[in-house]
Write a protein that holds these residues in place. Sequence first.
Motif, PDB file in Angstrom:
ATOM      1  N   HIS A   8      -5.806   3.996  -0.789  1.00 60.91           N
ATOM      2  CA  HIS A   8      -6.911   3.096  -0.899  1.00 60.91           C
ATOM      3  C   HIS A   8      -6.810   2.823  -2.305  1.00 60.91           C
ATOM      4  CE1 HIS A   8      -9.294   3.477   2.878  1.00 60.91           C
ATOM      5  NE2 HIS A   8      -8.548   4.546   2.793  1.00 60.91           N
ATOM      6  N   GLU A  51       0.239   7.628   2.563  1.00 61.24           N
ATOM      7  CA  GLU A  51      -0.714   8.762   2.944  1.00 61.24           C
ATOM      8  C   GLU A  51      -0.142   9.968   3.160  1.00 61.24           C
ATOM      9  OE1 GLU A  51      -2.194   6.963   6.626  1.00 61.24           O
ATOM     10  OE2 GLU A  51      -3.998   6.024   5.681  1.00 61.24           O
ATOM     11  N   THR A  70      -8.329   3.367   9.857  1.00 55.67           N
ATOM     12  CA  THR A  70      -8.135   4.727   9.907  1.00 55.67           C
ATOM     13  C   THR A  70      -6.796   5.155  10.865  1.00 55.67           C
ATOM     14  OG1 THR A  70      -9.727   4.785  11.871  1.00 55.67           O
ATOM     15  CG2 THR A  70     -10.482   5.119   9.356  1.00 55.67           C
ATOM     16  N   SER A  71      -6.530   4.159  11.765  1.00 58.00           N
ATOM     17  CA  SER A  71      -5.492   4.224  12.696  1.00 58.00           C
ATOM     18  C   SER A  71      -4.631   2.919  12.898  1.00 58.00           C
ATOM     19  CB  SER A  71      -5.497   4.939  13.881  1.00 58.00           C
ATOM     20  OG  SER A  71      -6.552   4.170  14.622  1.00 58.00           O
ATOM     21  N   SER A 114     -11.328  -0.809   2.667  1.00 61.44           N
ATOM     22  CA  SER A 114     -11.435  -0.837   4.003  1.00 61.44           C
ATOM     23  C   SER A 114      -9.877  -0.917   4.218  1.00 61.44           C
ATOM     24  CB  SER A 114     -12.158  -2.050   4.645  1.00 61.44           C
ATOM     25  OG  SER A 114     -11.670  -3.089   4.568  1.00 61.44           O
TER      26      SER A 114
END
Length: 142
Positions: free
Chosen positions: A100, A137, A30-31, A27
């Motif tokens: 991740h 990312e 996401t932002s 986890s």
Amino acid sequence: VLLLAAITFTACGGGDDAEGTARCVASLPTSCTPELDPDFKSLYTSVISQRCGASDSGNTCHGKNANPKSDLKLTDANVAYKALLGMGGGAARVIPGDPHCSPLMERLESEDPTYRMPYGEFKLSAGVRCAVQQWIEKGAEP
């Protein structure tokens, strides 16, 4: 405000285990809101050089001294970038585009103080971890 479970950049390893055995981080936000520009130059200047041993202050676990922890040398920006991406034969700590499964993220997010980076310190702030996550990312460009 999201609870960040992202990345932390820094210093000494608590053990000499293989970096390639990192588990994927389940986890990550996401932002999130980065505290630094999510680029390598900012991360190196503000975090790696200050906390990982490349500078004259702070820890020296990955600095100029003999036998850097886990054979990870972070003595200058160019050396650090190549080492983190596994260029030159070492284990990759960063998988461009995949925070991740980047071992660096797993170490930064660990709750185990003997495994987490920076070793022996609290987690980096959520904003710093966010900047690392976003840099990875976006492809972990130099």
